[in-house]
Design an enzyme around this catalytic site. Structure first.
Site, mmCIF file in Angstrom:
data_model
loop_
_atom_site.group_PDB
_atom_site.id
_atom_site.type_symbol
_atom_site.label_atom_id
_atom_site.label_comp_id
_atom_site.label_asym_id
_atom_site.label_seq_id
_atom_site.Cartn_x
_atom_site.Cartn_y
_atom_site.Cartn_z
ATOM 1 N N VAL A 70 0.791 -1.059 0.119
ATOM 2 C CA VAL A 70 0.013 0.050 -0.035
ATOM 3 C C VAL A 70 1.053 1.304 0.035
ATOM 4 O O VAL A 70 0.429 2.503 -0.097
ATOM 5 C CB VAL A 70 -1.011 0.010 1.058
ATOM 6 N N ASN A 96 -5.047 0.323 8.204
ATOM 7 C CA ASN A 96 -4.479 -0.252 9.361
ATOM 8 C C ASN A 96 -3.161 -0.532 9.365
ATOM 9 O O ASN A 96 -2.491 -1.018 10.298
ATOM 10 C CB ASN A 96 -5.537 -1.496 9.800
ATOM 11 N N SER A 147 -1.612 5.757 17.179
ATOM 12 C CA SER A 147 -1.002 5.179 18.178
ATOM 13 C C SER A 147 -0.845 6.297 19.377
ATOM 14 O O SER A 147 -0.723 7.567 19.067
ATOM 15 C CB SER A 147 0.358 4.725 18.172
ATOM 16 N N TYR A 161 8.436 6.219 13.312
ATOM 17 C CA TYR A 161 6.853 5.803 13.465
ATOM 18 C C TYR A 161 6.243 6.807 14.314
ATOM 19 O O TYR A 161 5.084 7.130 13.796
ATOM 20 C CB TYR A 161 7.048 4.720 14.405
ATOM 21 N N SER A 164 5.238 9.764 11.970
ATOM 22 C CA SER A 164 4.266 9.445 11.086
ATOM 23 C C SER A 164 2.906 9.341 11.599
ATOM 24 O O SER A 164 1.950 9.603 10.667
ATOM 25 C CB SER A 164 4.889 8.205 10.320
ATOM 26 N N LYS A 165 2.762 8.742 12.611
ATOM 27 C CA LYS A 165 1.579 8.676 13.371
ATOM 28 C C LYS A 165 1.063 10.052 13.791
ATOM 29 O O LYS A 165 -0.108 10.293 13.769
ATOM 30 C CB LYS A 165 1.575 7.858 14.470
#
Length: 261
Positions: A70, A96, A147, A161, A164-165
């Protein structure tokens, strides 16, 4: 079978499970199907997606599997095209997919930064880019999975991470505001500490008793005395996908057992 998503068509990315047990994407795909949706189960690993297909079909649900990366535009376009060809519409997108690569601002490589942001953030952009035009006529629901690491400091050095979240949270708000008039709702789930096969892959080289000890420590760290399960994540997603929340958009739904309180 329920009816909360009757006659809906839902794309669930990351619908397979990395290892034995129940992952967030698989649980969400199964729960959506139980509530009447036709499911497009997307995963990088076709075998993992097929396991989700078998589980849904065993319960009488409608589902197809698609293997795709994706983070690649052509793969996402193909997911959308195949969904519309097979089911004629798109009502729900459940984004997801997520990865993490260890590193702080100094040690993170440019390649790792780009890869994490491509999977965690670009994938959502591409899915919305190609799917929203098919949703504008009748509305729908977009659910992004983030998150609690996006809103608080974490001692675990997953710099790319976390960023990006955090960006995903605001992307959710921007999409929610732009498409509110067209009845396309966009919300984001902020997950806390979860006990899923993905988490357990971190400890796959440890003895089983050591893994059990780590899991007990993680449970104790949560105010409710346990980590979340894949079903906790799935039920939050079902709530946001259903027509019961037609007046909720741009929301951050925290599913963490009180961890961030």
């Amino acid at each position: 079978m329920g009816t909360r998503l009757k006659d809906k068509v839902a794309i669930v990315t990351g619908a397979g499970t990395s290892g034995e047990g129940m992952g967030n994407g698989k649980a969400t795909a199964m729960l959506f199907a139980r509530e009447g949706a036709s499911i497009v189960a997307v995963d990088l690993n076709l075998d993992a997606a097929q396991q989700t297909v078998h589980a849904i079909e065993a319960e009488g649900g409608r589902v197809i599997a698609i293997a795709a990366d994706v983070s690649r535009s052509e793969d996402v376009r193909a997911i959308v095209d195949q969904t519309v060809t097979r089911f004629g519409r798109i009502d729900v997108i459940h984004n997801n997919v997520g990865i993490e690569i260890a590193g702080d601002p100094v040690s993170t490589t440019e390649e790792d930064w780009d890869r994490v942001h491509a999977v965690n953030l670009k994938s959502v952009f591409m899915m919305c880019k190609y799917a929203i035009p098919h949703m504008e006529a009748r509305g729908g629901a977009i659910i992004n999975v983030s998150s609690v690491a996006s809103i608080r400091w974490s001692p675990v050095p997953y710099f790319s991470y976390h960023t990006s979240k955090a960006a995903l949270n605001h992307m959710t708000r921007v999409i929610a505001r732009q498409y509110a008039a067209k009845k396309i709702r966009c919300n984001v789930i902020l997950l806390g500490m979860m006990d899923t096969p993905h988490i357990r892959t971190y400890y796959r080289d440890l003895p089983s008793d050591e893994v059990a000890k780590i899991m007990r420590q993680r449970d104790a760290h949560c105010p409710m005395g346990r980590q979340g399960t894949a079903w906790d994540a799935a039920h939050a997603a079902l709530f946001l996908a259903s027509d019961e929340v037609q007046y909720i958009t741009g929301a951050e739904v925290v599913v963490d057992g009180g961890l961030t309180l």
